[in-house]
Design a protein around this motif. Structure first.
Motif, PDB file in Angstrom:
ATOM      1  N   ALA A  53       0.894  -1.192  -0.075  1.00 20.16           N
ATOM      2  CA  ALA A  53       0.198  -0.063   0.194  1.00 20.16           C
ATOM      3  C   ALA A  53       0.925   1.278  -0.107  1.00 20.16           C
ATOM      4  N   TYR A  54       0.879   1.626  -0.957  1.00 19.56           N
ATOM      5  CA  TYR A  54       1.683   3.100  -1.297  1.00 19.56           C
ATOM      6  C   TYR A  54       0.890   4.246  -1.054  1.00 19.56           C
ATOM      7  N   PHE A  55      -0.446   4.241  -1.226  1.00 21.90           N
ATOM      8  CA  PHE A  55      -1.385   5.304  -0.965  1.00 21.90           C
ATOM      9  C   PHE A  55      -2.394   4.754  -0.174  1.00 21.90           C
ATOM     10  N   SER A  65      -6.269   5.104  -1.296  1.00 15.78           N
ATOM     11  CA  SER A  65      -6.911   4.349  -2.823  1.00 15.78           C
ATOM     12  C   SER A  65      -6.803   2.979  -2.516  1.00 15.78           C
ATOM     13  N   PRO A  66      -7.927   2.240  -3.052  1.00 16.41           N
ATOM     14  CA  PRO A  66      -7.952   0.776  -2.792  1.00 16.41           C
ATOM     15  C   PRO A  66      -6.789   0.010  -3.252  1.00 16.41           C
ATOM     16  N   VAL A  67      -6.298  -0.936  -2.333  1.00 22.18           N
ATOM     17  CA  VAL A  67      -5.388  -1.833  -2.748  1.00 22.18           C
ATOM     18  C   VAL A  67      -5.559  -2.825  -3.893  1.00 22.18           C
ATOM     19  N   PRO A  78     -10.278  -5.186  -7.815  1.00 19.79           N
ATOM     20  CA  PRO A  78     -11.721  -5.326  -7.507  1.00 19.79           C
ATOM     21  C   PRO A  78     -12.337  -4.521  -6.438  1.00 19.79           C
ATOM     22  N   LYS A  79     -11.600  -3.944  -5.378  1.00 18.82           N
ATOM     23  CA  LYS A  79     -12.338  -2.879  -4.378  1.00 18.82           C
ATOM     24  C   LYS A  79     -12.331  -1.613  -5.184  1.00 18.82           C
TER      25      LYS A  79
END
Length: 270
Positions: A131-133, A136-138, A156-157
């Motif tokens: 997870a870089y951000f 935002s959904p991973v 998909p998220k």
């Protein structure tokens, strides 16, 4: 005679949803025991595909993503050969411990379970990306054992979040349209291969500012059939053989299904 869009609330019964949930938790528990060494039936899995996007109208195919430890991905990426095929085999073995008498098989990117009542589950093993951000959904990396094996990506998220927002903005018209197109496909063109992601991506691109009227559940205050004709017109004026998935912006090929989508849209509009 046109087949106008209508709502399909409750089309999958509570009993069916209960059975889906029961099987989902059993599969999740098997994966967590085998790969995470925990006895848990809720962690590291989520519904994906049409059922996960809440645009499905039947239980013929239920798609599940099961998340595996990222260090296993790092380990396998350093190995030679079709490690993707080996991974699918390992996941199949884990599921077989829970469903020893069911038809469980690896197929390209997923493990398929064919139940005797006609319900089919497709399980996609995947590895959550770093997870870089966090806002935002991973996304996930998942195996493709075809053509010697490689890794592919999915999010998909992000798709589910974008679809939920679009459905709210359109007062439910978005999901109603996706379900209606599936109904027409299954009722009149059951032999056609028209994937759910193609339907959902097309409607997302075409719907624009159309919405159900809050007063009577009709699609905006226009003459009956105007919305359906708009969908067909959008299709004919956007001759692309590729769509973008909602939210994830991943390419969705329509090369093999575009003619089928046209026939379904004509059935709805004309």
């Amino acid at each position: 005679m046109p087949q106008l869009v209508k709502k399909y609330n409750g089309i999958i019964s509570s009993d069916q949803r209960g059975l889906i949930s029961y099987r989902y938790h059993k599969i999740t528990r098997a994966i967590n025991i085998a790969f995470w060494n925990i006895d848990n039936d809720t962690k590291n899995s989520l519904y994906v595909g049409s059922y996960g996007r809440n645009t499905a109208i039947n239980t013929g195919d239920i798609d599940i993503l099961v998340s595996l430890p990222r260090d296993l991905f790092d380990q396998m990426s350093n190995n030679r050969g079709n490690v993707q095929s080996h991974l699918l085999s390992s996941v199949r073995t884990a599921i077989k411990t829970t469903y020893p008498n069911s038809d469980v098989r690896a197929d390209g990117q997923v493990i398929k379970i064919n139940f005797s009542d006609g319900m089919r589950f497709e399980i996609l093993p995947a590895f959550e990306k770093p997870a870089y951000f966090m806002s935002s959904p991973v996304g996930y990396d998942y195996p493709d054992s075809n053509m010697g094996g490689n890794w592919m990506a999915t999010n998909p998220k992000a798709e589910q979040n974008a679809i939920s927002i679009k459905n709210n903005e359109t007062n439910g018209l978005y999901r109603a349209t996706c379900r209606h197109i599936r109904f027409i496909r299954d009722t009149y063109f059951s032999s056609y291969h028209l994937p759910g992601i193609v339907i959902d991506s097309f409607v997302y691109a075409a719907i624009g500012t159309w919405q159900f009227s809050k007063s009577n559940d009709s699609s905006t205050a226009t003459a009956a059939g105007t919305y359906e004709k708009m969908l067909l017109e959008y299709f004919t004026t956007h001759p692309t053989y590729q769509l973008m998935a909602p939210g994830s912006e991943q390419a969705v090929s329509t090369i093999l299904s575009r003619d089928y989508l046209e026939k379904v849209l004509k059935k709805i509009a004309l």
